[in-house]
Design a protein around this motif. Structure first.
Motif, PDB file in Angstrom:
ATOM      1  N   ARG B  40       0.815  -1.195   0.000  1.00  0.00           N
ATOM      2  CA  ARG B  40       0.000   0.000   0.000  1.00  0.00           C
ATOM      3  C   ARG B  40       0.856   1.256   0.000  1.00  0.00           C
ATOM      4  N   ALA B  56      -8.045   2.214   2.183  1.00  0.00           N
ATOM      5  CA  ALA B  56      -7.342   0.979   1.863  1.00  0.00           C
ATOM      6  C   ALA B  56      -8.258  -0.072   1.258  1.00  0.00           C
ATOM      7  N   PRO B 205      -7.590   4.317  -2.649  1.00  0.00           N
ATOM      8  CA  PRO B 205      -6.455   3.485  -2.299  1.00  0.00           C
ATOM      9  C   PRO B 205      -5.469   3.376  -3.459  1.00  0.00           C
ATOM     10  N   TYR B 207      -2.097   1.098  -4.548  1.00  0.00           N
ATOM     11  CA  TYR B 207      -1.309  -0.086  -4.198  1.00  0.00           C
ATOM     12  C   TYR B 207      -0.217  -0.315  -5.224  1.00  0.00           C
ATOM     13  N   TYR B 246      -8.439  -6.200   4.386  1.00  0.00           N
ATOM     14  CA  TYR B 246      -7.502  -5.295   5.037  1.00  0.00           C
ATOM     15  C   TYR B 246      -7.971  -4.982   6.436  1.00  0.00           C
TER      16      TYR B 246
END
Lengths: 228, 559
Positions: B40, B56, B205, B207, B246
């Motif tokens: 992340r 997230a 989010p 990643y 998560y």
């Protein structure tokens, strides 16, 4: 949405059994009891088969086709035939004609097979987020299996219950029953040894089921003619 | 009596059945076609102001490019390999904070700290250099562009450099800046330094993942879907869904310092009276993806050099005859990216006598990727006796090794809390110190602290070895087994707050749309109806079928 897909697959897997029961004269003569008895016999047979498989077969280390193991498996597969023999001849059925008896037994047998082998994977797998064709193919396979089982039951009824068969047809009947009984081994051979993909195997099964159904139908009606 | 017992039994059977059904229904279904490790983007607070990627959770359809017509970008995850990423797109979506369902950036396998491939083919190097530049730019965008310059000024106490326009506002001070930071930035300063900024956050989010066969196959699938022109939405087309499981972020700040001590020998007495030389390296990193931020060059090289030097000298000092006239103090400190806060804490906690006995300290920083030129950074004038001594001893060894060592002098501004080099923390406590580094100028805040490109792949072993030789031999010229090594834990002061959950598993699903299931249902219904008709006709005859269809209509009429 995934529930919807599950329902679709369930309809494909179990729908034909219900349709078969309600569309044919089976429903008119109320042969549900016979089907349930056949299903119970199937459960017993499956248990015996499992014990035999666990006793005699090794855990396959590789995905390859081992002829010896497959031969053993086919032999154990003949326990099914014994079970069918028991369901057709030894069980006391209410007075239904032989014509309907084998259909009811085949139907109950195939339905129990579908429930036992396909319901749990369907419930666990088809509701997942992941989409695969696997469960649709499995439903089609269940359809083919229904046809095979009914055909095999028809052959069994010809072999064990009908006395005055035309002599020329007897070897054909036995050959046909043999092919039907070894069908699981044949598909396993196609999948493992020839490396066919599942869609191709299922297509073959569907095609073979139609051919076998046609042949057994012709045999059955040919045997019926002299008695008429 | 018997009837009631039977009823009770039936009831209990029903309850057992219901329980079983519930158990079966609760089975967690998380079997995906592909599960990928993802890392992340960093999430942190600077003086209470949130920065980085604040979200997230990811559960969206995937797209390979943001330019697919008709796609609802706010509900899709864009998967792009960094290799062919469009920088203008990234800039647009990061600095102008366009809405996006999520962003998954694919890094080449070489940057994976866990990968074992360190063979470099000749023609690959050029591409890698390009890649490195691209990654640096990307990281710059992801971390640094998001910290408005104004904010840096406020936090680090510089004023006047950018010509701030300060406007009195009702609740505080509004400052606005020109395009110096890539756009107009507005920061509202309320009472008590409570700064609110709308700039640095990403409300989606982000990643990172590494390219491998699995993810390449997925990407190819997605690209095929995009090319067919099936925008990924919930209602049309087969598409791919990405889901990250998560856990919630939590504060996580700890500073660990490691100290080693090699006592020297003196003919007539106490080792404590001997002068001490400290060798220090900082190991903390700060990068776009904390889980990937290994800082092979910026911090790792220094740590490796320190460990190697300590190994050499502990062998040397284990023999009383070869024991030097100096005590050696080894320190591994943390908090490097945050103004060397850990170094400060560690020095403060040292025994006063030990601290005063330190003649000088050598800090190792970024010594893993240099060819022939190394710099010694000092904050005291070069005329200082100790600095002269260090510089002379190091440069004489350097001459033997055929490399050059330069001296850079940068004064410390005590009022500026920014500490660019580790030795500055020593200097603030009046301990003479130098930093050995390949960098010729001091890095800015959160720069060169172990970014994405700062991986093992770009570290030169011979450079590290040369550095070790340089330091070790220069020390030997002046010339234990470690009897003392201890660990010390502190809390990071200041403005940083960090969050955990830096790693996650990304599950990629191939999903079918509702339309597909509807069509399937139609096909199944027609199949079953055909089967029914066929069976009725073959077993009972056509007339029965017709009768069957007529009967209900007759019933309706009679009713």
């Amino acid at each position: 949405m995934t529930m919807f897909h599950f329902l679709n697959c369930a309809i494909l897997t179990f729908g034909p059994h219900a349709v078969y029961y309600s569309a044919t004269p089976l429903s008119e003569y109320d042969t549900l009891g016979t089907s349930i008895k056949a299903a119970l016999v199937y459960l017993g047979t499956a248990l015996v088969k499992l014990v035999c498989l666990a006793t005699f077969l090794k855990v396959p280390e590789s995905e390859g086709f081992d002829p010896y193991q497959e031969f053993l498996k086919a032999l154990i597969g003949f326990i099914d035939v014994a079970g069918l023999y028991f369901a057709l001849t030894q069980l006391t059925h209410r007075n239904i004609s032989q014509n309907h008896k084998f259909q009811a037994v085949g139907l109950g047998w195939a339905f129990a097979d579908s429930v036992l082998h396909r319901l749990a994977p369907l419930w666990v797998g088809a509701r997942g987020l992941e989409f695969t064709w696997e469960y649709i193919l499995q439903g089609l396979e269940s359809n083919a299996n229904l046809v095979f089982t009914v055909s095999l039951a028809a052959m069994g009824s010809l072999m064990w219950l009908r006395k005055n068969k035309p002599r020329t047809l007897i070897p054909v009947i036995y050959a046909c029953a043999g092919i039907l009984a070894t069908m699981p081994s044949i598909t396993s051979y196609l999948r493992r040894s020839l490396g066919w993909h599942i869609p191709k195997v299922v297509g073959f099964e569907l095609f073979a089921s139609l051919v076998m159904a046609f042949i057994s139908w012709q045999l059955f009606s040919a045997c019926q003619r002299p008695s008429l | 009596m018997g009837a009631s017992a039977k009823g009770e039994m039936l009831e209990s059977v029903y309850s057992v059945l219901a329980l079983m059904f519930m158990l079966v229904a609760c089975v967690q279904l998380c079997d995906a076609a592909t599960v990928v490790d993802v890392y992340r983007l960093i999430q942190y607070d600077l003086a209470g102001v949130p920065f980085g990627s604040r979200l997230a959770n990811l559960n969206h359809h995937a797209l390979s490019s943001p330019f697919v017509a008709g796609a609802d970008l706010s509900r899709t995850v864009v998967i792009v390999p960094v290799r062919d990423v469009n920088m203008t797109f990234i800039r647009e979506y990061i600095t102008q904070r366009q809405l996006l369902g999520g962003l998954l950036l694919l890094l080449p396998q070489q940057f994976n700290p866990e990968s074992k491939t360190d063979t470099v083919e000749g023609d690959q190097i050029n591409g890698e250099e390009l890649m490195r530049g691209k990654l640096a730019e990307l990281e710059q965008l992801l971390i640094h562009a998001n910290i408005p310059k104004v904010f840096q000024l406020l936090v680090f106490g510089w004023t006047g450099m950018f010509g701030a326009v300060i406007v009195e506002a009702k609740r505080g001070i509004e400052m606005s800046f020109g395009p110096s930071s890539g756009g107009v930035v507005k920061v509202y300063c309320g009472e008590k330094f409570g700064v609110r900024s709308e700039f640095g956050r990403l409300w989606y989010p982000v990643y990172f993942a590494f390219e491998d066969n699995k993810i390449d196959a997925i990407l190819a699938d997605i690209e095929r879907n995009d090319a067919i022109g099936q925008p990924a939405t919930a209602t049309t087309g087969g598409s791919i869904k990405a889901k990250v499981f998560y856990s919630k972020p939590e504060d996580l700040v700890n500073l660990l310092a490691l100290k080693g001590w090699l006592p020297g020998s003196k003919a007539d007495g106490d080792a404590n009276q001997l002068p001490t030389i400290a060798i220090v390296a900082s190991y903390d990193t700060f990068g776009a993806a904390p889980a990937l931020s290994v800082g092979s060059d910026s911090t790792g090289s220094g740590v490796v050099a320190l460990l190697e030097i300590s190994r050499l000298f502990s062998r040397l000092y284990s023999n009383p005859k070869t024991r030097g006239r100096y005590n050696l103090l080894f320190g591994l400190t943390s908090g490097g990216p945050y103004n060397y806060n850990g170094t400060h804490k560690w020095l403060r906690s040292l025994d006063q006598r030990v601290r005063e006995s330190i003649d000088y300290a050598i800090c190792l920083n970024s010594i893993g990727n240099w060819d022939s030129e190394l710099w010694i950074h000092v904050s005291k004038p070069p005329e200082n006796a100790y600095i002269k001594q260090v510089f002379e001893s190091i440069s004489s060894v350097a001459e033997e090794l055929g490399v050059t060592v330069g001296l850079k002098h940068k004064k410390i501004n005590i009022s500026n809390p920014r500490v660019a080099w580790e030795h500055e923390q020593f200097s603030r406590l009046r301990v003479t110190a130098v930093t050995l580094s390949e960098l010729s100028v001091a890095p800015g805040l959160l720069e060169s602290t172990g970014g994405l490109f700062d991986s093992r792949y770009f570290v030169n072993e011979t450079a590290v070895l040369k550095s070790v030789k340089l330091v070790a031999e220069s020390l030997a010229e002046l010339g234990d087994h470690t009897v003392e090594a201890n660990l010390q834990q502190d809390v990071l002061d200041g403005m940083f707050t960090f969050y955990d959950s830096t790693k996650a598993k990304l599950s990629v699903y191939q999903v079918a749309s509702v339309t597909f299931d509807l069509l399937l249902l139609l096909a199944l219904a027609s199949y079953l109806i055909t089967l029914y008709c066929f069976l009725v006709i073959t077993t009972r005859g056509l007339d029965d079928l017709i009768c069957f269809f007529r009967r209900p209509s007759r019933k309706v009429k009679t009713a």
